[in-house]
Write an enzyme that holds these catalytic residues in place. Structure first.
Site, PDB file in Angstrom:
ATOM      1  N   SER A   1       0.859  -1.195   0.000  1.00 58.76           N
ATOM      2  CA  SER A   1       0.000   0.000   0.000  1.00 58.76           C
ATOM      3  C   SER A   1       0.885   1.231   0.000  1.00 58.76           C
ATOM      4  CB  SER A   1      -0.866   0.007   1.270  1.00 58.76           C
ATOM      5  OG  SER A   1      -0.095   0.494   2.372  1.00 58.76           O
ATOM      6  N   ASP A   2       0.298   2.376  -0.314  1.00 57.30           N
ATOM      7  CA  ASP A   2       1.064   3.585  -0.095  1.00 57.30           C
ATOM      8  C   ASP A   2       0.939   3.928   1.389  1.00 57.30           C
ATOM      9  OD1 ASP A   2       1.623   6.489  -2.207  1.00 57.30           O
ATOM     10  OD2 ASP A   2       2.585   5.829  -0.362  1.00 57.30           O
ATOM     11  N   TRP A   3       1.653   4.949   1.815  1.00 56.71           N
ATOM     12  CA  TRP A   3       1.760   5.262   3.245  1.00 56.71           C
ATOM     13  C   TRP A   3       0.369   5.415   3.870  1.00 56.71           C
ATOM     14  CZ3 TRP A   3       6.376   6.517   6.153  1.00 56.71           C
ATOM     15  CH2 TRP A   3       6.120   6.899   7.459  1.00 56.71           C
TER      16      TRP A   3
END
Ligand code: GLC
Length: 739
Positions: free
Chosen positions: A280-282
């Site tokens: 996932s992104d942050w």
């Protein structure tokens, strides 16, 4: 003997690779059987080290405890042999001693900072771009890093969006070629060497189409546009072997990409058969709650895993709620196992179970981070990235007789701004400023300096001194533009003009009557109409990295003949945005700018850009002639050849990037007026001529139709070759026959 050995290796290689994969699968299956549910969830939990590249989360001490307990599978923002050894040792205290993956945003260099990716893209030199990624991988891998969150392959046609700096620009074809080159540079042909790191194709998907260019904003587009413009660079990265993907913060047609089974399971893991892992992104999993897509963190964890997001970066959704989701049946155990398997396979492929410290070798780190060849390569890439937008009266290269050069402007002696955003381990002192680069190269000429204002030029109290320096010089080099932190993540701008008082500074210097050469630094296209009209020369240097000052001097003094071409369109004004060269005809095209009544036009601006996609001047000139097709008709399954002569008609050796565009004149989905379908770089000595050819086949003429099928439709096409999208040198008709 040598040949036979190579033949044998080539013949045996696939079966060897297959055997190795089978061996890894067997080991992963054995390990999975031993793992508890909590240990499996741990492999999907990714935490940041002491530095943060997103909203801060928990205390570092708590993270260390989780690592020791086997609750963490990978880290980001941990770098260097010492720190990676320290943290890896904690993970090896866990029950099953499963090693950590160490990831980092090695976006344009690790210790040696290369031009920002948009600048690299302006080189159109795929070998140079691959080399840049290669150097970054060698330096990062020697410093304990297994995995970079690059290349960012988001197409963007709206320079208000600050992250246009991190990508390859507006074009799908160019972006796909560059994606391929960067993946190969990071990974080499096969992961496992201690000089190769896992690449990440990000941000999946269509993050660059944020409405109004505002970062993290919603994205809304047809499936046809998604498949035609935004997905191909991801597919190119996957075909080049990208080990990982990262999903994106945005919603796509109302569904957060992180929770999109359509993107992650239907397309990526289904149709494209991606076997790697999706991170996932942050905290993008947690952010499905503020998106209004998940009711709470537990719901977010369930939705994300079911949709195919394997690792939760700094979201704490999986670590807190995934085990319960499996126990309750909301997440099937086999989907959890699939995600964990994808992570473990990579750890085996990198050899981390055999030796968890194999990438953390102090001697190799010392050698890699101090290899002088790396700076030479960075200087070469930086030179090639620079675009000569304008050069009136041969203001450039600087005349040998220029005895007094005034280097003026807030970015003239800046080191930090030359690096751009996403700097990892670069030493500020290593950066060569523009002033230093010019001073080193100027020989007997006197070089004076006047900053006029600080970077950004919010206020200007040094104008008088700057004007005085200009009056006392033969030529002025004016170094202006964005500061490094005005583009990149969360750096959208509603006005992409040259910041602060810099236009005023330009006008005052121009008023002295001296020749003014503007060196513009930026992470995006800027709007600067007065400068464009009145400067004698403009060199767009992006953020050129550690060797930026030397590279600027190489171009200004003619040691390198500029060859860069714009990978993005430069608008005349904000009102034209979003803008790209791939415009559609519309039913009322403007055929003559003087006649716009009831045409698709503005009453207060022409439609054309300030500088077009593919534009870039040289110190020499190139003549195109003799264009021909091997046939003006093509049957399905056939290919034809487009050929033409190109000659260096000037006085300096130079490199031209010849561009091939097509237009499908009538089709079931209207096609853009131009689509880039090929390019070649040709280096020619003065007077030298060469015949260049492009092979045209069905794929060249294909597009995604409304049923999302890729194919070419019979009918008439226009083939074009040129020096820029608005500098077409030959047009040839081609008819694709039914059969
Ligand atoms: C950031 C960026 C992403 C980066 C990640 C880790 O928010 O969106 O590109 O790789 O977080 O730093």
């Amino acid at each position: 003997m040598m040949k036979l050995r190579h033949l044998l290796a080539a013949a045996l290689l696939p079966s060897f690779a297959f055997a190795q994969d089978a061996q890894i699968d067997r080991k992963v299956n054995e390990l999975l059987k031993k793992m508890t549910l909590e240990e499996k969830v741990g492999q999907l939990h990714q935490l940041s080290g002491r530095q943060f590249t997103g909203p801060e989360s928990s205390k570092f001490a708590d993270k260390l405890a989780d690592i020791r307990a086997g609750k963490v599978g990978s880290m980001l923002n941990v770098k260097g042999v010492a720190e990676t050894r320290e943290i890896q040792a904690l993970a090896l205290q866990s029950r099953l001693r499963i090693p950590l993956l160490f990831s980092l945003d090695v976006i344009h260099g690790y210790k040696t900072t290369f031009p920002v990716p948009l600048g690299e893209a302006a080189s159109w030199d795929l070998e140079a771009i691959e080399q840049g990624a290669r150097v970054a991988a060698i330096e990062a891998a020697a410093s304990g890093i297994h995995w970079t969150f690059a290349p960012m392959v988001d197409i963007s046609r709206d320079p208000r969006w600050g992250r246009v700096m991190e990508g390859a620009g507006e074009d799908t074809y160019l972006g796909s070629q560059i994606a391929r080159a960067r993946v190969k540079g990071f990974q080499t042909s096969k992961l496992g060497g201690t000089d190769a790191i896992m690449a990440t194709a990000k941000h999946f998907a269509a993050y660059g189409a944020a409405i109004a260019g505002r970062d993290y904003n919603a994205v809304d587009m047809s499936e046809q546009q998604l498949h035609e413009v935004y997905l191909p660079p991801f597919k190119a990265a996957l075909d080049a072997g990208a080990a990982t993907f990262m999903n994106s913060f945005n919603t796509l047609n109302g569904i957060p990409a992180t929770g999109s089974a359509h993107l992650q399971r239907d397309i990526l893991k289904g149709e494209w058969k991606f076997k790697g892992l999706v991170v996932s992104d942050w905290a993008s999993i947690k952010e499905m709650v503020p998106h209004g897509y998940a009711a709470d963190l537990a719901d977010a964890a369930t939705r994300a895993l079911n949709a195919g997001s394997d690792i939760d970066m700094e979201g704490y959704a999986y670590t807190k709620h995934l085990a319960d989701a499996v126990k309750s049946g909301k997440v099937q155990a086999k989907l959890l196992d699939d995600a964990v398997r994808r992570v473990l396979v990579k750890k085996f492929e990198l050899g981390l179970f055999d030796d968890p410290y194999r990438f953390s070798d102090a001697a190799r780190e010392q050698a890699a981070l101090n290899d002088p060849k790396h700076r030479e390569i960075a200087r070469d890439v930086a030179r090639k990235s620079m675009v000569l937008l304008k050069n009136d009266n041969n203001a450039l290269p600087l005349a040998a007789g220029a005895k007094r050069i005034a280097v003026i402007g807030p970015l003239a002696d800046s080191k930090r701004d030359l690096e751009g955003g996403w700097v990892v381990q670069g030493e500020r002192a290593d950066v060569v400023s523009i002033l230093e680069g010019i001073r080193r190269r100027a020989g007997s000429a006197t070089v004076t300096h006047a900053a006029a204002c600080a970077p950004g030029c919010a206020t200007m109290d040094g104008l008088d001194a700057a004007v005085a320096a200009a009056k006392d010089a033969d030529v002025v080099v004016l170094a202006i533009g964005e500061t490094w932190d005005m583009s990149g993540e969360a750096k959208s701008r509603t006005d992409i003009g040259v910041p602060g008082q810099q236009n005023k500074l330009f006008e005052a210097i121009k008023a002295t009557g001296k020749p003014v050469v503007v060196v513009m630094l930026a992470g995006r296209p800027l709007i600067f109409n007065t400068i464009a009209d009145q400067a004698d020369a403009i060199l767009y240097a992006w953020f050129p990295g550690t060797e930026g000052g030397n590279a600027v001097a190489d171009v200004l003094f003619g040691d390198y003949n500029p060859s860069g071409k714009l990978p993005v369109t430069f608008p005349r004004n904000m009102g034209q945005l979003p803008l790209s060269y791939a415009q559609y005809s519309t039913g009322r095209p403007v055929l003559d700018e003087k006649n716009i009544v009831y045409k698709s036009a503005y009453i207060d601006s022409v439609n054309t850009p300030r500088y077009a996609f593919g534009h870039g001047l040289s110190y020499t000139s190139f003549r195109y002639s003799g264009a021909s097709l091997s046939s003006n008709t093509m049957r399905p399954g056939q290919s034809i050849t487009l050929s033409f002569d190109i000659a260096n008609s000037g006085k300096a050796a130079g490199t031209e990037t010849v561009q091939l565009y097509i237009r499908d004149l009538v089709s079931s989905v209207v096609r853009p007026l131009k689509e880039l379908k090929g390019f070649q770089q040709v280096r020619l000595q003065p007077g030298e001529q060469r015949r260049i050819s492009f092979t045209i086949d069905r794929n060249t003429l294909s597009f995604f139709n409304t049923q999302l099928k890729w194919g070419a439709e019979p009918g008439d096409f226009k083939l074009m070759v040129g020096s820029a999208s608005d500098d077409i040198r030959a047009e040839l008709p081609l008819r694709l026959l039914e059969k």
